[in-house]
Write an enzyme that holds these catalytic residues in place. Sequence first.
Site, PDB file in Angstrom:
ATOM      1  N   ARG A 224       0.851  -1.183   0.000  1.00 15.47           N
ATOM      2  CA  ARG A 224       0.000   0.000   0.000  1.00 15.47           C
ATOM      3  C   ARG A 224       0.891   1.238   0.000  1.00 15.47           C
ATOM      4  O   ARG A 224       1.956   1.231   0.653  1.00 15.47           O
ATOM      5  CB  ARG A 224      -0.895   0.026   1.241  1.00 15.47           C
ATOM      6  CG  ARG A 224      -2.101  -0.890   1.181  1.00 15.47           C
ATOM      7  CD  ARG A 224      -3.124  -0.443   0.130  1.00 15.47           C
ATOM      8  NE  ARG A 224      -4.287  -1.298   0.105  1.00 15.47           N
ATOM      9  CZ  ARG A 224      -4.474  -2.331  -0.727  1.00 15.47           C
ATOM     10  NH1 ARG A 224      -3.546  -2.662  -1.597  1.00 15.47           N
ATOM     11  NH2 ARG A 224      -5.593  -3.024  -0.696  1.00 15.47           N
ATOM     12  N   HIS A 272      -1.143   0.281  -9.841  1.00 15.75           N
ATOM     13  CA  HIS A 272      -1.804  -0.674  -8.946  1.00 15.75           C
ATOM     14  C   HIS A 272      -2.360  -1.882  -9.728  1.00 15.75           C
ATOM     15  O   HIS A 272      -3.564  -2.147  -9.717  1.00 15.75           O
ATOM     16  CB  HIS A 272      -2.931   0.021  -8.145  1.00 15.75           C
ATOM     17  CG  HIS A 272      -3.293  -0.708  -6.881  1.00 15.75           C
ATOM     18  ND1 HIS A 272      -3.687  -0.069  -5.737  1.00 15.75           N
ATOM     19  CD2 HIS A 272      -3.318  -2.038  -6.584  1.00 15.75           C
ATOM     20  CE1 HIS A 272      -3.946  -0.962  -4.787  1.00 15.75           C
ATOM     21  NE2 HIS A 272      -3.727  -2.164  -5.289  1.00 15.75           N
TER      22      HIS A 272
HETATM   23  C1  GLV Z   1      -5.450  -5.016  -4.024  1.00 18.03           C
HETATM   24  O1  GLV Z   1      -4.744  -4.099  -3.765  1.00 18.03           O
HETATM   25  C2  GLV Z   1      -6.099  -5.840  -3.059  1.00 18.03           C
HETATM   26  O2  GLV Z   1      -6.182  -5.474  -1.884  1.00 18.03           O
HETATM   27  O3  GLV Z   1      -6.580  -6.920  -3.447  1.00 18.03           O
END
Ligand code: GLV
Length: 309
Positions: A224, A272
């Site tokens: 994160r 991401h």
């Molecule tokens: C992606 O970041 C997830 O939490 O699956």
Amino acid sequence: MAIVIISDFASPEPWIKALKEADPKVEVLLHTDLTDYTNVKFALAWNHPPGIFMQFPNLKTISSMGAGVDHLLKDPDIPAHINIVRIIDPRLSQDMFEFALAVIMSRMKNLLHFRENQHQKVWKKKRYLRMDQVKIGVMGTGVIGHHVASNLQRVGFHVLGWSRSEGQPTAYKKYFGQEQLEEFLKNTDILICLLPLTPDTRGILNKNTLCMLPAGAWVVNLGRGPLLVDEDLINLLDIGHLAGANLDVFHKEPLTEDHPFWLHSKVHITPHVASLTDPESVAPQIIENYRRTLQNQPLLNLVDRKKGY
Ligand code: GLV
């Protein structure tokens, strides 16, 4: 009774389709189409509008649409009696391993460097690294981190792991707790961060800890964004202590246009995408938790709200 999807996804159709395929009898609704909130017991959520769960007086379970639940736990208005569950999916773990492997190999074989040279029409050889020359440190050895660490070891890397608490014995050397963090980092050439975001881990990759990595180390953050103190990373890249970074997650997503990461020559950004939940793969466990919610049975992949994962 229905599963209600509460998300910021532009197109939730693949989720609706996957859930319907997994159980054609289950009704799936978008919260934006709801007229009666009192009937809802189960929600499937990602980046919900803060406070929205207060509007569901009979809600019992919220399932994250992914592995992470920080997006839910940061909302102080989710009543304590509501159960939060997350996704644990072998495909999610395997995708993360494949992404980590790709990033590690491109670093070792200088692929990003040669791409830069290509732009300048520069023909210049540079020695590559071999698997037995780099130590990979996996920070966060939960379900996904453990899969990544074990598989990196299986393909031939020297792997170290670090987690907050001791946990199960592992085939790779495992460090744990604050006391062993320095030893772990000192022995890591490529750091793969897969920690969950909790009050304890926020900012854990900072000037102090990143300085513990050996000179020339590479940082890969796939967990994160707020695990990392951005300015500290930039500073250590600029003074040459760190050789580079691959970042898939950010404090604010999408990354803001004026963020220095965009134009930093040693920072490599992906939006991401290291591991994306596959609705088809996870629909059965969501349906199962829906069924268990209606029957008041123990849930799969229940989150410990105190621990934060
Ligand atoms: C992606 O970041 C997830 O939490 O699956």
